[in-house]
Write an enzyme that holds these catalytic residues in place. Structure first.
Site, PDB file in Angstrom:
ATOM      1  N   HIS A   1      -3.862  -5.502  -0.051  1.00  7.41           N
ATOM      2  CA  HIS A   1      -3.420  -5.856   1.303  1.00  7.41           C
ATOM      3  C   HIS A   1      -3.474  -7.364   1.527  1.00  7.41           C
ATOM      4  CE1 HIS A   1      -3.003  -1.871   3.254  1.00  7.41           C
ATOM      5  NE2 HIS A   1      -3.881  -1.499   2.350  1.00  7.41           N
TER       6      HIS A   1
ATOM      7  N   GLU B   1      -1.853  -9.036   3.566  1.00  7.30           N
ATOM      8  CA  GLU B   1      -1.734  -9.364   5.000  1.00  7.30           C
ATOM      9  C   GLU B   1      -3.100  -9.510   5.667  1.00  7.30           C
ATOM     10  OE1 GLU B   1      -1.394  -6.404   3.783  1.00  7.30           O
ATOM     11  OE2 GLU B   1      -2.243  -4.913   5.157  1.00  7.30           O
TER      12      GLU B   1
ATOM     13  N   CYS C   1       0.824  -1.222   0.000  1.00  8.56           N
ATOM     14  CA  CYS C   1       0.000   0.000   0.000  1.00  8.56           C
ATOM     15  C   CYS C   1       0.852   1.264   0.000  1.00  8.56           C
ATOM     16  CB  CYS C   1      -1.023  -0.035   1.131  1.00  8.56           C
ATOM     17  SG  CYS C   1      -2.384   1.119   0.801  1.00  8.56           S
TER      18      CYS C   1
END
Ligand code: MN
Length: 239
Positions: free
Chosen positions: A209, A211, A106
């Site tokens: 994202h 994660e 990001c």
């Protein structure tokens, strides 16, 4: 176990250093040891920090100062994080020089791109297109738009599909990729969602994202596993 340094952000409310737990959880799931880095601007100390870790994860956050890519700040630009810019620009350049594995997420892909001499859209909806909604902050763990992988790139090999759906929590994006970076993923509207450096061991920037998807998405976890494998190689070479 590989030690991976993650850059934090500073809370504007109380000055505390913070990090979304998803980054550390994803690295833990990929069998690495995450460590949150201190906010630091002295280059000698940054070099020292880099010498102690096996990989660098540039995490998400506020916007990069447009003057770092030669632009005036437009009204559509978000909050600028000068303290992080001051740390992350030299830190990223030093990590690239060392050929240390870098995973940039990001704001991280934006830092990576600007450190390599690239430019950003200060606001995608204002300066690009409105076809796909990219700032979907309220559904952090939901796959909200398609992403196409560029064939034969490192990321396409890691993911193993031509296209997947991803989450999207950004209002900025890479405009012109910096020196040494190639595009490895785009959204359905053509917006850059991933870049990588083919000349390096493992330098990957993603605008989405992964994660936040690792708990249920094998292709998201695969990104972290590939990163940690590269950190293994780097550590073995360093030893
Ligand atoms: Mn997006």
């Amino acid at each position: 176990m590989r030690l991976i340094g993650i850059t934090p952000f500073r809370s504007s409310e109380n000055g505390r250093l913070c990090l979304s737990r998803d980054y550390a959880d994803a690295l833990r799931q990929a069998n690495a040891l995450p460590v949150i880095l201190p906010m630091e601007s002295d280059e000698k100390r940054l070099e020292e920090l880099l010498s102690r870790i096996d990989g660098l994860l540039l995490s998400g956050g506020e916007d990069v100062d447009p003057k770092l890519y030669g632009e005036e700040t437009l009204p559509c630009c978000g909050e600028i994080d000068t303290e992080r810019d001051t740390m992350e620009m030299p830190l990223t350049r030093m990590a690239l020089e060392k050929n240390m594995p870098v995973l940039a997420i990001c704001r991280g892909i934006q830092v990576l791109n600007v450190a390599a001499g690239g430019t950003l859209y200060q606001d995608v909806a204002e300066q690009y297109k409105k076809e796909v909604e990219h700032p979907v902050y309220k559904r952090p763990r939901e796959k909200v738009h398609e992403m196409h992988l560029v064939p034969d790139t490192m990321l396409s090999k890691i993911i193993g599909f031509d296209q997947i759906c991803v989450n999207s929590r950004h209002h900025q994006a890479v405009k012109e990729p910096g020196k040494g970076l190639i595009v490895c993923a785009r959204a359905a509207d053509g917006l850059i969602e991933g870049v990588e450096m083919p000349d390096k061991r493992f330098v990957l920037g993603v605008q989405w994202h992964p994660e936040s998807l690792c708990s249920y998405s094998p292709e998201a976890l695969a990104v972290f596993e590939a990163f940690v494998r590269a950190c293994d190689d780097y550590a073995a070479e360093k030893a």
